[in-house]
Structures are given as C-alpha cells and as structure tokens.
Design a protein around this motif. Structure first.
Motif, mmCIF file in Angstrom:
data_model
loop_
_atom_site.group_PDB
_atom_site.id
_atom_site.type_symbol
_atom_site.label_atom_id
_atom_site.label_comp_id
_atom_site.label_asym_id
_atom_site.label_seq_id
_atom_site.Cartn_x
_atom_site.Cartn_y
_atom_site.Cartn_z
ATOM 1 N N GLN A 152 0.713 -1.379 0.024
ATOM 2 C CA GLN A 152 0.043 -0.195 -0.016
ATOM 3 C C GLN A 152 0.873 1.352 0.153
ATOM 4 O OE1 GLN A 152 -3.066 -0.539 3.181
ATOM 5 N NE2 GLN A 152 -3.384 1.824 2.660
ATOM 6 N N LEU A 153 1.725 1.127 0.989
ATOM 7 C CA LEU A 153 2.554 2.476 0.970
ATOM 8 C C LEU A 153 3.350 2.623 -0.465
ATOM 9 C CD1 LEU A 153 3.671 4.975 2.393
ATOM 10 C CD2 LEU A 153 5.339 3.557 3.762
ATOM 11 N N ALA A 178 2.746 1.583 -3.420
ATOM 12 C CA ALA A 178 2.109 1.942 -4.445
ATOM 13 C C ALA A 178 1.924 3.489 -4.305
ATOM 14 C CB ALA A 178 0.674 1.418 -4.449
ATOM 15 N N LYS A 179 1.637 3.854 -3.133
ATOM 16 C CA LYS A 179 1.431 5.305 -2.955
ATOM 17 C C LYS A 179 2.622 6.274 -3.272
ATOM 18 C CE LYS A 179 -1.177 8.814 -2.250
ATOM 19 N NZ LYS A 179 -2.338 9.039 -3.106
ATOM 20 N N LEU A 180 3.885 5.837 -2.839
ATOM 21 C CA LEU A 180 5.068 6.336 -3.324
ATOM 22 C C LEU A 180 5.279 6.476 -4.759
ATOM 23 C CD1 LEU A 180 7.398 5.282 -0.331
ATOM 24 C CD2 LEU A 180 6.481 7.566 -0.854
ATOM 25 N N GLU A 237 2.938 6.203 -6.920
ATOM 26 C CA GLU A 237 1.996 7.268 -7.718
ATOM 27 C C GLU A 237 2.546 8.797 -7.599
ATOM 28 O OE1 GLU A 237 -1.966 7.073 -5.887
ATOM 29 O OE2 GLU A 237 -1.957 9.232 -6.385
ATOM 30 N N ILE A 238 3.046 9.022 -6.447
ATOM 31 C CA ILE A 238 3.424 10.433 -6.200
ATOM 32 C C ILE A 238 4.612 10.874 -6.709
ATOM 33 C CG2 ILE A 238 1.729 10.746 -4.260
ATOM 34 C CD1 ILE A 238 4.092 10.372 -2.275
ATOM 35 N N TRP A 255 5.904 17.336 -3.622
ATOM 36 C CA TRP A 255 6.333 15.986 -3.018
ATOM 37 C C TRP A 255 7.658 15.690 -2.667
ATOM 38 C CZ3 TRP A 255 2.726 13.610 0.084
ATOM 39 C CH2 TRP A 255 1.453 13.796 -0.334
ATOM 40 N N VAL A 293 1.723 5.415 5.361
ATOM 41 C CA VAL A 293 0.334 5.187 4.616
ATOM 42 C C VAL A 293 -0.496 6.511 4.901
ATOM 43 C CG1 VAL A 293 -1.921 4.162 4.539
ATOM 44 C CG2 VAL A 293 0.361 2.694 4.011
ATOM 45 N N LEU A 310 0.985 10.250 4.540
ATOM 46 C CA LEU A 310 0.632 10.865 3.150
ATOM 47 C C LEU A 310 -0.788 10.880 2.766
ATOM 48 C CD1 LEU A 310 3.124 8.495 0.945
ATOM 49 C CD2 LEU A 310 3.672 10.708 1.962
ATOM 50 N N ARG A 311 -1.759 9.890 3.368
ATOM 51 C CA ARG A 311 -3.150 10.153 3.200
ATOM 52 C C ARG A 311 -3.660 11.513 3.821
ATOM 53 N NH1 ARG A 311 -7.482 9.322 6.160
ATOM 54 N NH2 ARG A 311 -6.366 8.654 7.773
ATOM 55 N N GLU A 349 -2.348 14.401 1.626
ATOM 56 C CA GLU A 349 -3.508 14.618 0.544
ATOM 57 C C GLU A 349 -4.563 15.324 0.956
ATOM 58 O OE1 GLU A 349 -3.613 10.907 -1.829
ATOM 59 O OE2 GLU A 349 -2.394 12.155 -3.172
#
Ligand SMILES: *Cc1c(COP(=O)(O)O)cnc(C)c1O
Length: 400
Positions: free
Chosen positions: A86-87, A89-91, A93-94, A237, A295, A298-299, A302
């Motif tokens: 999860q983390l 994938a977010k890293l 993405e940004i 970011w 996670v 970053l959430r 955002e």
C-alpha cells in the motif's frame, strides 16, 4: 495531552555523549507546540529535524497508529506485509517511480542506494564501481554514508573511509563531464536536491536537468537523497519535481512517518531489478507500524492539502523573515518549509537563545539558521516564528 510533572531528567549520565544537547527535556506536544518537563512552552520551528510532518498529537494520525499497535506492530519479512504494498504503491504514484524497499532510517535508505549502485556496476562488468558525491553533502553516519558525506568533521576519526567515491562541487556540470570523459568506473551520481546539514544549499534546476541528461547518456544511475527535502517539505512531494525530472533511485526517511522511524528507497525502471532475493534486507524494515505511519502520513497530507500548504505558508514565513531581517547581511536559502538563513559568522549560540525565547530552531554548517517546522504550520504560527527569531538575529549581529 498529558502534563507529567517529572523532574528534569538531565544530565543523562548513562546515555553516551554523542550530541551537544540543550538542557531541555520535552514532555509532550500538540500541533506545532511543545511543552517541556518544567511546563515551558515552545513553538516548533524544527519539527524534530524535518520529521514531525504532521506536528504532534495529530488528531487523525494518533488514532490510526493506536489502531495499528493493537493489531500488529511487527511480524518480519518472512511474510507478506500488505501495508508495504500500500505504501509502495502510493510512493510510486506520487513520484512516478516503480518500486520501493523499506528500511528504518535515512542512512539505511542511502546504504541501500549505494549497494544498488555498486551491483548495477558489477552487473554491467565494472569491477570497481565509483559513485560521484558532493562537497558539503550529508548522507548519514554509517561507515559508507559518512564516506559519501562531504564534511571532514563527520569523517574525522573514523578512517579508513570506504572507497569508491569521487567528489565534485555542487552545480558544476563541467566537473561531471570531466568524470564522464576520464573515469570509466563511474556508475552513479548521488546528491541531495537541497543539501540540508550542509547549509541549505540548492542544486539549480538546470543543473539537475543536465545531470539527468548525462546519466541517461552514460548509463549512470541518478540517485537523489530526498531524506530531508522530500515528503512535501519544499511544496512539491519531492524537491526534484521542481526541475521536472525523475531520479532512478530516491532514498526517503525523515518526514515519511511523522515521527515513527522509517526509511524507504524508491526506484525507477533501471534500478528496480538490480536487487534479487538475498541481496538486501533488514529485520525491522517495512514493519506494519512504520508502514501504517507512512500510509496515514501521506493520506492525511493529501486530504488536508499539505503539499500546497507548505509552499504557501513557506512563502509567508520567508517573506516575514525577509521583512524582519531587512538591511542585515544575511542570505536566504531553501524552498517551502525548508528555510536557511546564512549569517556572516558562526551562530550556534542562537539555538539556546531561541529556545529561551520559546522557539525551536536549528543551526547547521556553523552559521546557517535552519527552519524545518511541521507542514501543518499555520499562518499565525509562521508570523510568530519570524516575530521571535528576527529580533534575536538582529541583536546577535549587532554584537561585535
Ligand atoms: C538526516 C539525513 C540522513 C540520515 O538520516 P538518518 O535517519 O539520521 O540516518 C541522510 N541524508 C540526508 C539528506 C539527511 O538529511
């Protein structure tokens, strides 16, 4: 919030003497404010050195961490840790990069980067790979990362240093081209987009773009240490995004967990398959508690628009400081909420004076006042930082 009436625990006779500490013991915090064990209150202009992204006792982060602690703190990398995916994938993405490895600190992320660089070299037949590093750089305190660091004070007493580094000055593409022409062992260029400990020294956008082009041409890895300047601090970011480029390898740490220890190495296509099973690892790295902290950080950033906020409130803070210090021989450096004020002479004494006046700051590279407040800093708090700090700097510079 709790207000324990503990006795001040200093001096710390059983703690090894590795830091020049102020005689202040912090007990608790809320938002951008801290209270010490004597009940004195401070505005946090330091954020635990760019770590406390969301300040202290954040109303969204704390319940999430409590929930995670009750579920699972650690389980080892013998098993899948879905929060890692999860983390990661977010890293990705940004950052626009492709995969992540998790560890526990900045130097560990940098060690992983250096190992990738060496193996990248060996994989293409370079037996003695070398990495280009920088004057005034700071990459950590392990033997390899202090060897990459460009500060003789950090290295003194710890030789022999790790070999395989070539050092160049910042923002000098000719020095890089010289290595490209003369040194067939170079495999990577490794730098902080904004040097933190070295005094808030910025690499120019055109320099980063030039490096990107040279690394592509030479088949070198561009490795950008965003341990301090990343995670929204500069108003993007990642600080390199101001230059419109992407690195191949990006170490992260400080701000990623809002205070929970964490490190990450985020990599693009050219670096993501360099390590295979057995090449690298760490017991604590990627544990569920640290991953949840990443996670949620970053959430929340955002959800609350904290990256744009860092740019705006950083601008305000900077202009308040510029106004408050107008006419003095000081130089402003940095971006967003990573601000350096270079003074004409060493000013370490300001650390204690600011604390006495109720403000936490840092002084780095002897004469650079550094501000790295939480990204939740309000406009009023920004004005308050300037209102406390400017008179202190003014009277300091009036002393002979
Ligand atoms: C702080 C820092 C490090 C080292 O991180 P640790 O977590 O202290 O090991 C590395 N690189 C940069 C740019 C830093 O600011």
């Amino acid at each position: 919030m709790h207000a324990p009436a503990e006795p001040n625990p200093r001096p710390l006779p059983h703690v090894m003497n590795t830091y020049g500490r102020l005689p202040i013991a912090l007990a608790y915090g809320r938002g951008c404010w801290l209270w010490d064990t004597q009940g004195r209150k401070y505005l946090d202009g330091l954020g635990g050195i760019a770590v406390n992204t969301l300040g202290h006792d954040h109303p969204k982060l704390v319940p999430a961490l409590q929930d995670q602690i009750a579920k699972l703190i650690h389980c080892s990398n013998y098993y899948e840790v879905p929060l890692q995916e999860q983390l990661a994938a977010k890293l990705c993405e940004i950052s626009g990069l492709e995969a992540a490895f998790f560890c526990n600190s900045g130097l560990e992320a940098n060690e992983a980067a250096l190992k990738i660089a060496r193996k990248f070299g060996h994989d293409k037949g370079i037996a003695r790979p070398e990495v280009i590093v920088y004057e005034q750089a700071f990459h950590g305190r392990s033997i390899a990362t202090l060897s990459a660091t460009g500060n003789p004070k950090v290295q003194a007493g710890f030789g022999p240093l790790v070999e395989g580094f070539v050092r160049v000055p910042l923002n000098d593409l000719a020095a890089i081209e010289h290595e490209a022409r003369t040194n067939p062992n170079v495999v990577a260029v490794f730098l902080e987009v904004i040097q933190g400990e070295g005094g808030i020294n910025q690499s120019r956008n055109d320099y980063l773009q030039g490096l990107r082009a040279i690394c592509d041409r030479q088949d070198w890895l561009l490795m950008l240490d965003e341990v301090q300047c990343g995670i929204g601090r500069t108003g993007q970011w990642f600080a390199h995004q101001w230059a419109g480029i992407k690195p191949d390898v990006m170490p992260l740490a400080k701000g990623l967990g809002s205070g929970v220890p964490i490190g990450a190495l985020v990599v693009g296509a050219r670096a993501k398959d360099v390590f295979g099973p057995g090449n690298h690892g760490t017991t604590f790295g990627g544990n569920p508690l640290a991953m949840r902290a990443g996670v949620e950080t970053l959430r929340i950033m955002e959800e609350d628009g904290l990256v744009a906020h860092a740019a705006q409130v950083g601008q305000l803070l900077r202009s308040e400081l510029e106004a408050g210090l107008a006419g003095l021989p000081v130089e402003f450096r940095g971006a967003g909420l990573m601000i350096g004020i270079a003074l004409p002479r060493p000013c370490g004494v300001l650390l204690g004076r600011a604390a006495e006046a109720g403000l936490m700051i840092s002084v780095t590279a002897d004469r650079v006042v550094r501000l790295l407040p939480p990204l939740i800093l309000s406009a009023d708090e920004a004005r308050r930082i300037a209102a406390i700090l400017c008179p202190l700097v003014r009277s300091f510079l009036a002393e002979s």
